[in-house]
Design an enzyme around this catalytic site. Structure first.
Site, mmCIF file in Angstrom:
data_model
loop_
_atom_site.group_PDB
_atom_site.id
_atom_site.type_symbol
_atom_site.label_atom_id
_atom_site.label_comp_id
_atom_site.label_asym_id
_atom_site.label_seq_id
_atom_site.Cartn_x
_atom_site.Cartn_y
_atom_site.Cartn_z
ATOM 1 N N HIS A 112 -0.700 79.465 -8.462
ATOM 2 C CA HIS A 112 -0.185 78.145 -8.071
ATOM 3 C C HIS A 112 -0.395 77.971 -6.577
ATOM 4 C CE1 HIS A 112 2.441 74.737 -7.470
ATOM 5 N NE2 HIS A 112 2.621 74.629 -8.774
ATOM 6 N N ARG A 128 3.150 67.618 -4.255
ATOM 7 C CA ARG A 128 1.830 67.011 -4.026
ATOM 8 C C ARG A 128 1.671 65.763 -4.879
ATOM 9 N NH1 ARG A 128 -1.715 70.739 -5.959
ATOM 10 N NH2 ARG A 128 0.058 71.974 -6.650
#
Ligand SMILES: Cc1cc2nc3c(=O)[nH]c(=O)nc-3n(C[C@H](O)[C@H](O)[C@H](O)COP(=O)(O)OP(=O)(O)OC[C@H]3O[C@@H](n4cnc5c(N)ncnc54)[C@H](O)[C@@H]3O)c2cc1C
Length: 609
Positions: free
Chosen positions: A257, A273
Site C-alpha cells: 500500500h 488520496r
C-alpha cells in the site's frame, strides 16, 4: 482430549468467516466460528476506507454499473484474475451492500446540493441531486472509473464487522475465541475438521465438522513492515498447505500500500488520496502526475507504490532515522473534512506521529498490505484437493484480484463471497453425510501433541523470535516491490536455512498454558513455508504483472505467463512444488492495456523469437 462436533466450522471470525457462518446457521445448521481474538477484534475491523459496489447514487458515480466495476477489477488485476469470479462479484456487490444496510450498517448518504472535492490538488465543485437524497453515497478510491467506494465515515470495516457479528449472534452462530487451528483433519480425500489449541490453557481439541471453511485473513506478518494486524500470520494457509494436497494460489502476488506511515507502518487510508490528498517529495513537489498523467495519485496501488519507490531511488525521498519516505499532503482538504470524513487518519497522526495533518505533512512509504494469494478454490469457494473444505475472504485465492486488488474490493469480497460461498456450503451440508474416522482424528491429534511435547522437552537450539525476525528481514530485503533473479535466489536459499532453524526451536519459557512463545514456535515453520511459496513463486514467474515487478523481466507476458501459480508442499520437502493453471477459463475482456502503469506487454499472439 475434548472433541467438539458441529455441522459447519469456520476457522476465522472476521467478515468472511462470520458471513458464511450466518448462511449456514440461518439454514438450520450448527455453526461454530473460531478466532485467535474476540471476533470483533478481527482484522476486518481496521478497514477504514470503504467497500466497492456499483450503486451509482452519487453524482460522480452516475452511470456506474456492474459492467464498469467488472472492467475496473479485471484491469486492476492486470488480467491475472478469474473473470467468471470477478463477474459474479461485481454483479453481487450491490445486493450485498444493500443487505448490510438492511442489517444496520450506517453507510454515509447522499446530501443534495453543492460541495467541493479535490482532484490532484485542484479544488472542484460538484452538485448532488435532490432525488438521490438519503441514498448510499460513495467516495473516490484508487483505480476506479467511477466513485464507488461506499463508506461509514472512515470506519467501514469496523461498522460492517460489528453489524455482522450482531447478526451472527442473532442467527445462533457460536464463537469460540482465543483458540488456534493447528492442522486440518483429513483422510486424503475429505476434510473432517481441525485440531485446535486453546490459547489460554494450551489444551488440544478436535473440532469435527461436515464442512470446514478457512477464513483466516491475510498473511502480511511474514513481512517485517506490514499494515496487517499482528494476528495476520497466515494460520489458515499453513494448515491447508500442510495437507500436501490443497494448493495455495499466486502466493507471489503481494500488495504494497502506498501510504503506510513512518515508522509505525500503520495505514492511512486510500480515502486520503481519493478525497484529494497528494504525494510530495523531499522538495515538497508533486510527482505522481509526471509518471501517471491520467490517474496521478489515483492509479492502482501497485503502480503508485512502484512510482514512489522509483522516485525515492532517484534521490528525491526524505531522509529520516527510519529510512527514506515521501509526504502525504491533506492540508488543503481543511479541518472539517479531516476531522469528520478522515477522522481516524487525524487521530492516527496525532496519537502515533504527534503531528497535526490539518497543518503538517504525513510521512509515508509503501508498506506490505494485502495478500492476493491464498487457499486456491473453485468459483464455489471449494478448496482444490479436499472435499468438504472451503475458503473465503483474504485467506482465499478465489481469485477476483489476480495480481493487484483494487482498494475497497476486499471488504466487498468478504460479504459477497459470504453470500455465494455460504449458499454452496449449505448445498453441500444438505447433500452430504460425513463419517468421522476415529483413527484419522487420533492420528491428527497425536501429531500435534508430539510437536508440543517436543518443544517442551527442549531438544532444539534456536530462539523463536530471532528466527521469525530473520524470515521477515529476508522478505523485506529481497521479495519487495521490485524483484530480480539475484535477490530472489538469495531469498530462497536463505529461507531454506531459516526453515531448518524454525524446526529446531528451544523455548525460553516452559511452554505451558497461555504462552505466546509456544504459539509462535508451533506456527513459525509454517510461516517460513509460506515465505518460501512467495519467494520461490516470485523467482519462477519470469514476467511483471500487477504487484509482481521483475526488473529483469519488465514486460507483462501474456504469451507464457497468463497463468496462476499453484504451490503444493509435500511433507519433508524443502521447497514447494509449483504447478500452473490458466488464469481464467472465461474471457469476457481479452488482455489489454490497463490505461495506467505504462508497462510493456508481450501479447498472447506474439511468437517466441
Ligand atoms: C489497515 C487496513 C485497512 C484496510 N482497509 C480496507 C478498506 O478500506 N477497504 C477494503 O475493501 N479492504 C480494506 N482492507 C482489507 C480488508 O480489511 C481485509 O482484506 C478483510 O477485512 C479481510 O477479512 P477476512 O474476514 O478475510 O479476515 P480477518 O478479518 O483478518 O479475519 C481473520 C480471522 O481469522 C482468525 N484466525 C486467524 N488464524 C487463525 C487460526 N489459525 N485459528 C483460528 N482462527 C484464526 C482471526 O482471529 C480472525 O478472526 C484493509 C486492510 C488493512 C490491513
Amino acid at each position: 482430549m475434548q472433541i467438539i462436533y458441529t455441522d459447519f466450522l469456520s476457522i476465522g471470525s472476521g467478515l468472511a468467516g462470520e458471513r458464511v457462518a450466518i448462511e449456514a446457521a440461518q439454514a438450520g445448521f450448527d455453526a461454530i466460528c473460531l478466532s485467535l481474538v474476540p471476533p470483533r477484534r478481527s482484522h476486518s475491523s481496521a478497514a477504514q476506507g470503504g467497500m466497492q459496489a456499483s450503486l451509482g447514487n452519487c453524482i460522480k458515480g452516475e452511470g456506474d454499473c456492474p459492467d464498469v466495476h467488472f472492467l475496473d477489477t479485471v484491469k486492476g488485476s492486470d488480467w491475472g484474475c478469474d473473470q467468471e469470479v470477478a463477474r459474479m462479484f461485481a454483479d453481487t456487490a450491490p445486493v450485498a451492500i444493500r443487505q448490510m444496510a438492511h442489517w444496520g450498517v450506517p453507510w454515509n448518504r447522499v446530501v443534495p446540493g453543492k460541495s467541493f472535492y479535490f482532484k490532484g490538488g485542484e479544488k472542484l465543485e460538484k452538485e448532488e441531486k435532490k432525488e438521490c437524497e438519503g441514498l448510499i453515497t460513495a467516495r473516490d478510491f484508487g483505480g476506479t472509473a467511477k466513485w464507488r467506494a461506499c463508506y461509514c465515515s472512515d470506519g467501514a470495516g469496523h461498522a460492517m464487522l460489528y453489524t455482522l457479528d450482531n447478526v451472527a449472534i442473532q442467527s445462533g452462530v457460536k464463537a469460540h475465541d482465543r483458540v488456534e487451528a493447528l492442522s486440518l483433519i483429513h483422510d486424503g480425500e475429505k476434510c473432517m475438521g481441525a485440531v485446535v489449541r486453546c490459547l489460554k490453557t494450551g489444551e488440544l481439541r478436535a473440532y469435527l465438522a461436515k464442512a470446514t471453511l478457512i477464513a483466516t485473513g491475510g498473511f502480511g506478518r511474514i513481512y517485517r513492515a506490514s499494515t496487517n494486524a499482528i494476528i495476520n500470520e497466515g494460520g489458515g494457509l499453513i494448515i491447508a498447505l500442510d495437507t500436501g494436497i490443497v494448493p495455495l494460489g499466486n502466493m507471489e502476488a503481494v500488495q504494497f500500500h502506498p501510504t503506510g506511515i513512518v515508522p509505525t507502518d500503520i495505514l492511512v487510508t486510500e480515502g486520503c488520496r481519493g478525497d484529494g490528498g497528494t504525494l510530495l517529495d523531499v522538495n515538497q513537489e508533486r510527482f505522481m502526475h509526471v509518471y501517471e498523467p491520467e490517474k496521478a495519485e489515483l492509479a492502482s496501488r501497485d503502480v503508485v507504490s512502484r512510482r514512489m519507490t522509483e522516485h525515492i531511488r532517484k534521490g528525491l525521498g526524505v531522509k529520516s532515522p527510519y529510512g527514506e519516505h515521501l509526504w502525504l499532503d491533506i492540508r488543503h482538504l481543511g479541518e472539517k473534512h479531516i476531522t469528520t470524513k478522515l477522522r481516524e487518519v487525524y487521530e492516527i497522526c496525532k496519537n502515533f506521529l504527534g503531528i497535526d495533518p490539518i497543518t503538517e505533512l504525513i510521512p509515508v512509504r509503501p508498506t506490505q498490505h494485502y495478500s492476493m494469494g491464498g487457499v486456491r478454490t473453485n468459483k464455489d469457494g471449494a478448496a482444490y484437493g479436499l472435499k468438504g473444505l472451503f475458503s473465503a475472504g483474504e485467506a482465499c485465492c478465489w481469485d477476483m484480484h489476480g495480481f493487484n486488488r483494487l482498494g475497497g474490493n476486499s471488504l466487498a469480497e468478504t460479504v459477497v463471497a459470504g453470500m455465494i460461498v455460504g449458499k454452496k456450503v449449505v448445498e453441500f451440508l444438505q447433500g452430504n453425510e460425513t463419517n468421522f474416522d476415529t483413527g484419522v482424528v487420533n492420528s491428527a491429534l497425536n501429531k500435534q501433541k508430539e510437536r508440543v511435547d517436543n518443544l517442551i522437552s527442549g531438544e532444539g537450539t534456536e530462539e523463536v523470535y530471532a528466527v521469525r525476525d530473520a524470515m521477515q528481514d529476508v522478505l523485506m530485503d529481497y521479495v519487495g516491490i521490485f524483484r530480480n533473479e539475484k535477490d530472489l535466489t538469495l531469498a530462497v536459499d536463505q529461507l531454506k536455512e531459516i526453515h531448518k532453524r524454525a524446526n529446531n526451536i528451544k523455548l525460553q519459557s516452559n511452554g505451558l498454558g497461555a504462552n505466546p512463545e509456544m504459539a509462535l514456535a508451533l506456527r513459525l515453520p509454517g510461516m517460513v513455508r509460506l515465505a518460501l511459496c512467495v519467494a520461490y513463486g516470485a523467482l519462477e514467474r519470469k514476467e511483471s504483472r500487477g504487484s509482481h515487478a521483475r526488473e529483469d523481466y519488465p514486460e507483462r507476458n501474456d504469451r507464457d505467463w497468463l497463468v496462476r501459480t499453484l504451490a503444493y508442499w509435500k511433507e519433508g520437502q524443502e521447497l514447494p512444488e509449483l504447478k500452473y493453471e490458466p488464469a481464467t477459463q472465461v474471457v469476457e475482456i481479452p488482455p489489454g492495456d490497463r490505461g495506467y502503469g505504462g508497462g510493456k506487454i508481450i501479447s498472447a499472439e506474439t511468437k517466441e523469437a
